[in-house]
Motif scaffolding. Structure first.
Motif, mmCIF file in Angstrom:
data_model
loop_
_atom_site.group_PDB
_atom_site.id
_atom_site.type_symbol
_atom_site.label_atom_id
_atom_site.label_comp_id
_atom_site.label_asym_id
_atom_site.label_seq_id
_atom_site.Cartn_x
_atom_site.Cartn_y
_atom_site.Cartn_z
ATOM 1 N N GLU A 124 44.269 37.184 41.113
ATOM 2 C CA GLU A 124 44.465 38.065 42.263
ATOM 3 C C GLU A 124 43.972 37.433 43.558
ATOM 4 O OE1 GLU A 124 42.570 41.663 41.059
ATOM 5 O OE2 GLU A 124 44.387 42.471 40.125
ATOM 6 N N VAL A 125 42.977 36.556 43.493
ATOM 7 C CA VAL A 125 42.549 35.834 44.688
ATOM 8 C C VAL A 125 43.677 34.914 45.161
ATOM 9 C CG1 VAL A 125 40.910 34.169 45.623
ATOM 10 C CG2 VAL A 125 40.118 35.962 44.074
ATOM 11 N N TYR A 126 44.284 34.195 44.238
ATOM 12 C CA TYR A 126 45.415 33.330 44.590
ATOM 13 C C TYR A 126 46.574 34.152 45.164
ATOM 14 C CZ TYR A 126 43.540 28.983 42.657
ATOM 15 O OH TYR A 126 42.789 27.842 42.438
ATOM 16 N N ASP A 127 46.860 35.266 44.555
ATOM 17 C CA ASP A 127 47.959 36.115 45.031
ATOM 18 C C ASP A 127 47.667 36.649 46.430
ATOM 19 O OD1 ASP A 127 50.486 37.702 44.404
ATOM 20 O OD2 ASP A 127 49.076 39.315 44.885
ATOM 21 N N ALA A 128 46.417 37.061 46.690
ATOM 22 C CA ALA A 128 46.056 37.583 48.011
ATOM 23 C C ALA A 128 46.120 36.489 49.069
ATOM 24 C CB ALA A 128 44.659 38.202 47.960
ATOM 25 N N VAL A 129 45.709 35.277 48.729
ATOM 26 C CA VAL A 129 45.827 34.164 49.684
ATOM 27 C C VAL A 129 47.300 33.890 49.987
ATOM 28 C CG1 VAL A 129 45.449 31.681 49.988
ATOM 29 C CG2 VAL A 129 43.615 33.121 49.085
ATOM 30 N N ALA A 130 48.151 33.934 48.961
ATOM 31 C CA ALA A 130 49.584 33.714 49.174
ATOM 32 C C ALA A 130 50.180 34.763 50.104
ATOM 33 C CB ALA A 130 50.320 33.724 47.834
ATOM 34 N N GLN A 131 49.677 35.983 50.039
ATOM 35 C CA GLN A 131 50.183 37.076 50.870
ATOM 36 C C GLN A 131 49.392 37.238 52.168
ATOM 37 O OE1 GLN A 131 52.966 38.528 49.942
ATOM 38 N NE2 GLN A 131 52.984 37.495 47.950
ATOM 39 N N ASN A 132 48.352 36.424 52.365
ATOM 40 C CA ASN A 132 47.495 36.480 53.554
ATOM 41 C C ASN A 132 46.803 37.844 53.680
ATOM 42 O OD1 ASN A 132 46.295 35.280 55.784
ATOM 43 N ND2 ASN A 132 47.901 35.938 57.199
ATOM 44 N N LEU A 133 46.297 38.363 52.563
ATOM 45 C CA LEU A 133 45.620 39.650 52.514
ATOM 46 C C LEU A 133 44.110 39.410 52.357
ATOM 47 C CD1 LEU A 133 48.090 41.537 50.137
ATOM 48 C CD2 LEU A 133 48.077 41.482 52.643
ATOM 49 N N VAL A 134 43.394 39.516 53.460
ATOM 50 C CA VAL A 134 41.972 39.175 53.456
ATOM 51 C C VAL A 134 41.147 40.121 52.592
ATOM 52 C CG1 VAL A 134 39.924 38.867 54.898
ATOM 53 C CG2 VAL A 134 42.150 38.042 55.681
ATOM 54 N N PRO A 135 41.254 41.466 52.751
ATOM 55 C CA PRO A 135 40.404 42.351 51.933
ATOM 56 C C PRO A 135 40.630 42.176 50.431
ATOM 57 C CG PRO A 135 41.394 43.559 53.742
ATOM 58 C CD PRO A 135 42.071 42.237 53.702
ATOM 59 N N GLN A 136 41.896 41.970 50.038
ATOM 60 C CA GLN A 136 42.189 41.834 48.622
ATOM 61 C C GLN A 136 41.659 40.516 48.053
ATOM 62 O OE1 GLN A 136 44.029 43.060 50.893
ATOM 63 N NE2 GLN A 136 45.156 44.850 50.190
ATOM 64 N N ALA A 137 41.584 39.465 48.877
ATOM 65 C CA ALA A 137 41.059 38.185 48.403
ATOM 66 C C ALA A 137 39.538 38.178 48.405
ATOM 67 C CB ALA A 137 41.595 37.045 49.274
ATOM 68 N N CYS A 138 38.945 38.508 49.546
ATOM 69 C CA CYS A 138 37.476 38.453 49.662
ATOM 70 C C CYS A 138 36.811 39.578 48.882
ATOM 71 C CB CYS A 138 37.073 38.518 51.135
ATOM 72 S SG CYS A 138 37.731 37.156 52.131
ATOM 73 N N GLY A 139 37.497 40.707 48.751
ATOM 74 C CA GLY A 139 36.907 41.845 48.064
ATOM 75 C C GLY A 139 36.718 41.648 46.577
ATOM 76 N N ARG A 140 37.354 40.611 45.990
ATOM 77 C CA ARG A 140 37.148 40.312 44.566
ATOM 78 C C ARG A 140 35.821 39.594 44.319
ATOM 79 N NH1 ARG A 140 40.984 43.659 42.766
ATOM 80 N NH2 ARG A 140 42.807 43.496 44.123
ATOM 81 N N MET A 141 35.160 39.184 45.409
ATOM 82 C CA MET A 141 33.928 38.403 45.286
ATOM 83 C C MET A 141 32.718 39.231 45.722
ATOM 84 S SD MET A 141 35.378 34.980 47.174
ATOM 85 C CE MET A 141 37.118 34.547 47.035
ATOM 86 N N ARG A 142 31.570 38.886 45.177
ATOM 87 C CA ARG A 142 30.330 39.504 45.626
ATOM 88 C C ARG A 142 30.091 39.108 47.084
ATOM 89 N NH1 ARG A 142 25.729 37.903 41.735
ATOM 90 N NH2 ARG A 142 25.635 36.111 43.177
ATOM 91 N N GLU A 143 29.325 39.921 47.807
ATOM 92 C CA GLU A 143 29.172 39.707 49.233
ATOM 93 C C GLU A 143 28.675 38.298 49.567
ATOM 94 O OE1 GLU A 143 28.433 42.301 47.582
ATOM 95 O OE2 GLU A 143 28.704 44.182 48.665
ATOM 96 N N ASP A 144 27.655 37.818 48.907
ATOM 97 C CA ASP A 144 27.114 36.494 49.217
ATOM 98 C C ASP A 144 28.075 35.381 48.804
ATOM 99 O OD1 ASP A 144 26.574 37.361 46.548
ATOM 100 O OD2 ASP A 144 25.221 35.648 46.311
ATOM 101 N N VAL A 145 28.889 35.610 47.786
ATOM 102 C CA VAL A 145 29.828 34.596 47.308
ATOM 103 C C VAL A 145 30.997 34.447 48.291
ATOM 104 C CG1 VAL A 145 31.329 33.929 45.391
ATOM 105 C CG2 VAL A 145 29.143 35.038 44.945
ATOM 106 N N GLN A 146 31.315 35.481 49.009
ATOM 107 C CA GLN A 146 32.394 35.376 49.997
ATOM 108 C C GLN A 146 32.096 34.262 50.992
ATOM 109 O OE1 GLN A 146 33.336 39.143 51.834
ATOM 110 N NE2 GLN A 146 33.117 40.264 49.909
ATOM 111 N N GLN A 147 30.865 34.242 51.511
ATOM 112 C CA GLN A 147 30.486 33.216 52.468
ATOM 113 C C GLN A 147 30.425 31.830 51.821
ATOM 114 O OE1 GLN A 147 30.328 33.756 55.650
ATOM 115 N NE2 GLN A 147 29.752 31.661 56.197
ATOM 116 N N LYS A 148 29.927 31.758 50.608
ATOM 117 C CA LYS A 148 29.853 30.462 49.918
ATOM 118 C C LYS A 148 31.248 29.913 49.634
ATOM 119 C CE LYS A 148 27.433 28.087 46.169
ATOM 120 N NZ LYS A 148 28.519 27.179 45.879
ATOM 121 N N PHE A 149 32.132 30.770 49.222
ATOM 122 C CA PHE A 149 33.526 30.354 48.985
ATOM 123 C C PHE A 149 34.110 29.727 50.238
ATOM 124 C CE2 PHE A 149 37.952 31.766 49.655
ATOM 125 C CZ PHE A 149 38.589 31.059 48.665
#
Length: 282
Positions: free
Chosen positions: A166-191
């Motif tokens: 779903e992260v790959y799919d959200a990046v393909a669709q340029n959907l930020v909440p759906q991509a970043c929201g799959r990660m824990r808050e601190d992991v979003q920044q590390k990613f």
């Protein structure tokens, strides 16, 4: 014996002063009847009234009577209409109605226009509801819209591989909440930092620019594999599956959380480009 005029012509009679001799060959004019003259004046007053009402309504006034006809008295100053003579009454002119098919067609067109406007408004609302604008939102706000609500809502995937896909799919669709929201808050920044970007929002937008085939990119990561799950927390390598149509996003650590959902709790970079994928069952 006939008298002679001063001009010396014999046989000419002296005419009384002020008399008018009718033209030769023209019939004598009959005397004017006072009753007919009064009725004619009333008719002219009625014509004046009609011209006045047409002027007030913006219509072209009726043509004036001939110059040789005796004119009725002009309208009173101040725009007051002349009085209607006795024995006359105004009859309202009935307006012609449009044909029934014209009225029916107008109603149909109006109904279609209103339906189109309502559909456009509803479609805009639905699009903004399911695909909100991410401009100006911080990573914390994106986390609240996505993974930050998994404690009380069933919003994450119940499959660990689907969580990464779903992260790959959200990046393909340029959907930020759906991509970043799959990660824990601190992991979003590390990613984002692992991939060389300022934050998760910028990372998704920039990675989306590198996607060549949305469908191939979204389907590069499988939704599940036949092998058993190693445990409640393990790492899924992007290079293992051979990402197609866009950039590989590295290795994701997934962890099982409330309601049987899987949350991304870690991220590490992998070699770029990835080595050839090893055979695996999907």
């Amino acid at each position: 014996m006939a008298e002679q005029r001063d001009d010396g012509k014999p046989g000419a009679e002296i005419e009384p002063a002020g008399s008018t001799t009718p033209a030769a060959g023209s019939p004598p004019q009959p005397p004017v009847d006072p009753a007919e003259l009064a009725q004619f004046r009333q008719f002219q007053q009625f014509q004046d009234y009609l011209r006045f009402t047409q002027t007030q309504q913006g219509n072209q006034p009726a043509p004036a009577p001939d110059a040789g006809v005796v004119q009725a008295p002009p309208s009173q100053p101040g725009g007051q209409p002349p009085m209607i003579p006795a024995g006359y009454q105004l009859v309202p002119v009935e307006r012609r109605r449009a044909p029934k098919w014209v009225t029916w067609l107008g109603k149909k067109v109006l109904a279609w226009v209103l339906a189109f406007i309502l559909l456009a408004v509803a479609g805009t609302w639905l699009y903004n509801h399911f695909f909100p604008n991410d401009a100006g939102k911080t990573s914390a706000q994106l986390a609240q819209e996505g993974g930050g609500k998994y404690h009380t809502n069933h919003i994450l995937s119940t499959s660990p591989y689907e969580a990464v896909r779903e992260v790959y799919d959200a990046v393909a669709q340029n959907l930020v909440p759906q991509a970043c929201g799959r990660m824990r808050e601190d992991v979003q920044q590390k990613f984002a930092q692992d991939l060389g970007y300022a934050d998760c929002q910028v990372a998704v937008h920039e990675l989306n620019r590198q996607v060549k085939s949305k469908n191939d990119y979204a389907e590069s990561m499988p939704s599940y594999v036949s092998e058993p799950t190693p445990g409640d927390s393990f790492t899924i390598s992007s290079c293992r599956f051979g990402i197609r149509g866009g950039p590989a996003l590295g290795a994701f650590t997934v962890q099982k959380v409330e309601r049987g959902q899987w949350l991304i709790t870690g991220h590490t970079n992998e070699p770029t480009p990835c080595p050839p994928p090893t055979p695996t069952s999907r």
